[in-house]
Design a protein around this motif. Sequence first.
Motif, PDB file in Angstrom:
ATOM      1  N   GLY C 170      -5.863   7.967  -5.713  1.00  0.00           N
ATOM      2  CA  GLY C 170      -6.206   9.148  -4.912  1.00  0.00           C
ATOM      3  C   GLY C 170      -6.066   8.894  -3.425  1.00  0.00           C
ATOM      4  O   GLY C 170      -5.779   9.816  -2.650  1.00  0.00           O
ATOM      5  N   PHE C 171      -6.262   7.643  -3.023  1.00  0.00           N
ATOM      6  CA  PHE C 171      -6.133   7.305  -1.601  1.00  0.00           C
ATOM      7  C   PHE C 171      -4.666   7.188  -1.167  1.00  0.00           C
ATOM      8  O   PHE C 171      -4.374   7.253   0.020  1.00  0.00           O
ATOM      9  CB  PHE C 171      -6.818   5.968  -1.306  1.00  0.00           C
ATOM     10  N   ALA C 172      -3.772   6.970  -2.143  1.00  0.00           N
ATOM     11  CA  ALA C 172      -2.367   6.706  -1.803  1.00  0.00           C
ATOM     12  C   ALA C 172      -1.761   7.792  -0.898  1.00  0.00           C
ATOM     13  O   ALA C 172      -1.129   7.454   0.116  1.00  0.00           O
ATOM     14  CB  ALA C 172      -1.543   6.536  -3.078  1.00  0.00           C
ATOM     15  N   PRO C 173      -1.939   9.099  -1.213  1.00  0.00           N
ATOM     16  CA  PRO C 173      -1.356  10.102  -0.312  1.00  0.00           C
ATOM     17  C   PRO C 173      -1.952  10.041   1.099  1.00  0.00           C
ATOM     18  O   PRO C 173      -1.248  10.287   2.075  1.00  0.00           O
ATOM     19  CB  PRO C 173      -1.731  11.438  -0.978  1.00  0.00           C
ATOM     20  N   LEU C 174      -3.240   9.705   1.185  1.00  0.00           N
ATOM     21  CA  LEU C 174      -3.863   9.606   2.510  1.00  0.00           C
ATOM     22  C   LEU C 174      -3.285   8.424   3.286  1.00  0.00           C
ATOM     23  O   LEU C 174      -3.073   8.500   4.500  1.00  0.00           O
ATOM     24  CB  LEU C 174      -5.383   9.437   2.376  1.00  0.00           C
ATOM     25  N   LEU C 175      -3.009   7.346   2.562  1.00  0.00           N
ATOM     26  CA  LEU C 175      -2.386   6.164   3.183  1.00  0.00           C
ATOM     27  C   LEU C 175      -0.998   6.532   3.724  1.00  0.00           C
ATOM     28  O   LEU C 175      -0.661   6.201   4.867  1.00  0.00           O
ATOM     29  CB  LEU C 175      -2.260   5.039   2.148  1.00  0.00           C
ATOM     30  N   ILE C 176      -0.240   7.266   2.912  1.00  0.00           N
ATOM     31  CA  ILE C 176       1.107   7.674   3.344  1.00  0.00           C
ATOM     32  C   ILE C 176       1.013   8.560   4.585  1.00  0.00           C
ATOM     33  O   ILE C 176       1.688   8.333   5.593  1.00  0.00           O
ATOM     34  CB  ILE C 176       1.849   8.424   2.212  1.00  0.00           C
ATOM     35  N   ALA C 177       0.129   9.570   4.508  1.00  0.00           N
ATOM     36  CA  ALA C 177      -0.005  10.509   5.634  1.00  0.00           C
ATOM     37  C   ALA C 177      -0.464   9.775   6.890  1.00  0.00           C
ATOM     38  O   ALA C 177       0.053  10.017   7.992  1.00  0.00           O
ATOM     39  CB  ALA C 177      -0.989  11.620   5.273  1.00  0.00           C
ATOM     40  N   GLY C 178      -1.416   8.878   6.742  1.00  0.00           N
ATOM     41  CA  GLY C 178      -1.931   8.129   7.888  1.00  0.00           C
ATOM     42  C   GLY C 178      -0.861   7.255   8.504  1.00  0.00           C
ATOM     43  O   GLY C 178      -0.647   7.276   9.723  1.00  0.00           O
ATOM     44  N   GLU C 179      -0.151   6.529   7.656  1.00  0.00           N
ATOM     45  CA  GLU C 179       0.874   5.613   8.158  1.00  0.00           C
ATOM     46  C   GLU C 179       1.993   6.377   8.853  1.00  0.00           C
ATOM     47  O   GLU C 179       2.440   6.016   9.939  1.00  0.00           O
ATOM     48  CB  GLU C 179       1.430   4.795   6.972  1.00  0.00           C
ATOM     49  N   ARG C 180       2.404   7.506   8.232  1.00  0.00           N
ATOM     50  CA  ARG C 180       3.513   8.280   8.819  1.00  0.00           C
ATOM     51  C   ARG C 180       3.120   8.892  10.165  1.00  0.00           C
ATOM     52  O   ARG C 180       3.915   8.914  11.099  1.00  0.00           O
ATOM     53  CB  ARG C 180       3.950   9.389   7.857  1.00  0.00           C
ATOM     54  N   SER C 181       1.891   9.424  10.237  1.00  0.00           N
ATOM     55  CA  SER C 181       1.499  10.059  11.497  1.00  0.00           C
ATOM     56  C   SER C 181       1.321   9.015  12.596  1.00  0.00           C
ATOM     57  O   SER C 181       1.696   9.242  13.750  1.00  0.00           O
ATOM     58  CB  SER C 181       0.220  10.880  11.316  1.00  0.00           C
ATOM     59  N   PHE C 182       0.752   7.863  12.241  1.00  0.00           N
ATOM     60  CA  PHE C 182       0.579   6.782  13.222  1.00  0.00           C
ATOM     61  C   PHE C 182       1.961   6.305  13.693  1.00  0.00           C
ATOM     62  O   PHE C 182       2.203   6.156  14.903  1.00  0.00           O
ATOM     63  CB  PHE C 182      -0.205   5.639  12.558  1.00  0.00           C
ATOM     64  N   SER C 183       2.873   6.101  12.741  1.00  0.00           N
ATOM     65  CA  SER C 183       4.232   5.677  13.108  1.00  0.00           C
ATOM     66  C   SER C 183       4.909   6.723  13.982  1.00  0.00           C
ATOM     67  O   SER C 183       5.623   6.382  14.935  1.00  0.00           O
ATOM     68  CB  SER C 183       5.082   5.458  11.853  1.00  0.00           C
TER      69      SER C 183
END
Lengths: 160, 239, 219
Positions: C170-183
């Motif tokens: 369940g955290f995986a999409p949040l990890l993707i969104a967080g990493e992409r926005s930070f990048s």
Amino acid sequence: MPDADSLDLTPVAAPPVPRRGRRRTIAVLVVLVLAMLALLSQGLLHSLNYFETIDQAMSARATLGTTTIRLEGIVKSHTIDRTSSGASFWMTGGKGQEVFVNAHGSPPQLFQANSPVVVVGHFTSSTSDRFDATQILVKHTASYIAAHPKRVKAPNGTTQ
Amino acid sequence: MKQLSQRLLGPVTLVLLGLTFWLGLWLTPPDKTQGNLARLVYVHPAVAWVALYVSFGTATIASALYLWKRTRSLVMDRVAHCAMEVSVVFILLTLITGSIWGRPTWGVWWAWDARLTSTAILGVFALAYLALRRANDDADLRARRGAVFALLAAINVPIIHFSVQWWRTLHQGATVFTADRTLLIHGLMAWTLLISFVAFTLLFFWLLRARYRLEVLRGARYQVALDEALVQRRREGVR
Amino acid sequence: MIRIALLVAAKDLRIERRSRVLLWQVLPFGVMGLVLSGLALGPTHAGHSSAGPGLFYLVMLLVTLLMINRSQAIEGSRGTRASVATLGLDPAGVFLGKALALAVELWITGAVLLAGAVLVLHTALVGTLQALPSVVVILAALAAAGTLYGALSGGGQGPATLLPVLSLPGFAPLLIAGERSFSASLHGGAFWQWWVISLVALVAYLAMGILLYGVLEDS
């Protein structure tokens, strides 16, 4: 000390939990549906794309520089040159822009002219149209067409 | 009638599976581009259909019905649990057959594209559901928590389905359930594909039925063991 | 509901302030996690700012797991659940309160680890500051999701080991969104698109928590 008889020892029930119940549930469900619709709406999620098209890459050449990307295009016919280290070929984008790809490593079984491919690698410089690839991935379409349609016979024995 | 259909479920499934493999391996023509690799189209999409929609869908609906007080029953909980177990098998089969197909066509066993990644995440969700059930001894708590978790996991299913339309992916787009309702496969190939969908769907229901019966037997055995243990304790008390 | 949420959040944060678990256990764990990630990648890759966002969120996920276990342990102490049941507290309020307290703790940890990312992983300071709106929302979404998954894993056998199995998919999409926005804030890209996605995920998890937390707690 109070007399035991004067104490009210009747078990005390927990106070009922206030039930905002149905109205709140409906409101929350509406919020959930709206959230899902917003999340699933196409415009928001384009950044999850697996690759860049040639047109996109060419329009962002200055910012892309020599960073590693996945680039998609169609293999131009009669341009494939299989080398000892891999293959080189020209790749065409939707608007006709072309990129020369020099790929290392053996191409997949389905690699051929006019097939859509995704190459992983980088442009050789921020102005060049030459692309050094470390991997070729072949995209296949969703259409299935019989290779030898005449092999299939109709119930009356005639070929279709 | 019900008994007859239950009796026929197994044999009909086997016949249709046999028919699928016979048509898929011998009678259908190779594909113009993919050649004989395209024969996996008679296995992989049907297995994925069962994994994502039929089995996970059954588990989700049964879970929702369990959470709704009017329809709450042990049957719903058992159906959800059994369907999720079968779903794990089909999700694994989906990933394995996809990998086998991906290696010669794309050139890699695995690609980090939206369809593959979201399917793998669904598989982890399904495994986590089974882990959650094993962690709780209390039947009611186990059922409620399992049902809530199944609903949370089900959000992934539409994301997987639409991933090939929303994003540019390496995975091919839809062949049957296309956005403009046009079929991208024809003739005997299309009929074989249809038969494969029916065969694997029936296989799911056959497996679900067998697993459900096992669960009922296990419940009954547990009850008998409990009664015997109680009788034993009473005897010890009398002595 | 809001009043109960604030009461529960204040209670959890008060316990945290007195026990100092965040200060003496969680923060050192996070910093060590960040440094070890850098060591694992090696000086060439760790010193490259492109690794920063992913490593930051990976460490934050591990920290979140620790904190959810801690948050659930507070509820698991003797008599707490019975007290909550006797008081007749609205479960939705309890959920929001616990999520809020967890979010505050994650924001504090996140601030420290972002500074660590700038120092150790060489993420650009300006880009890191620009990523703050997304980090705040993602960590709040992690808190909301974590509270829900924490309630799911609590009370059974081995809740500490069950929690990662339940929550990480369940955290995986949040990890993707967080990493992409930070990048995106560091190197350019669709920052606000990812921010909106994170916000929607936060709203969705809050809604699901309000709806379902009572089902999990009520026994």
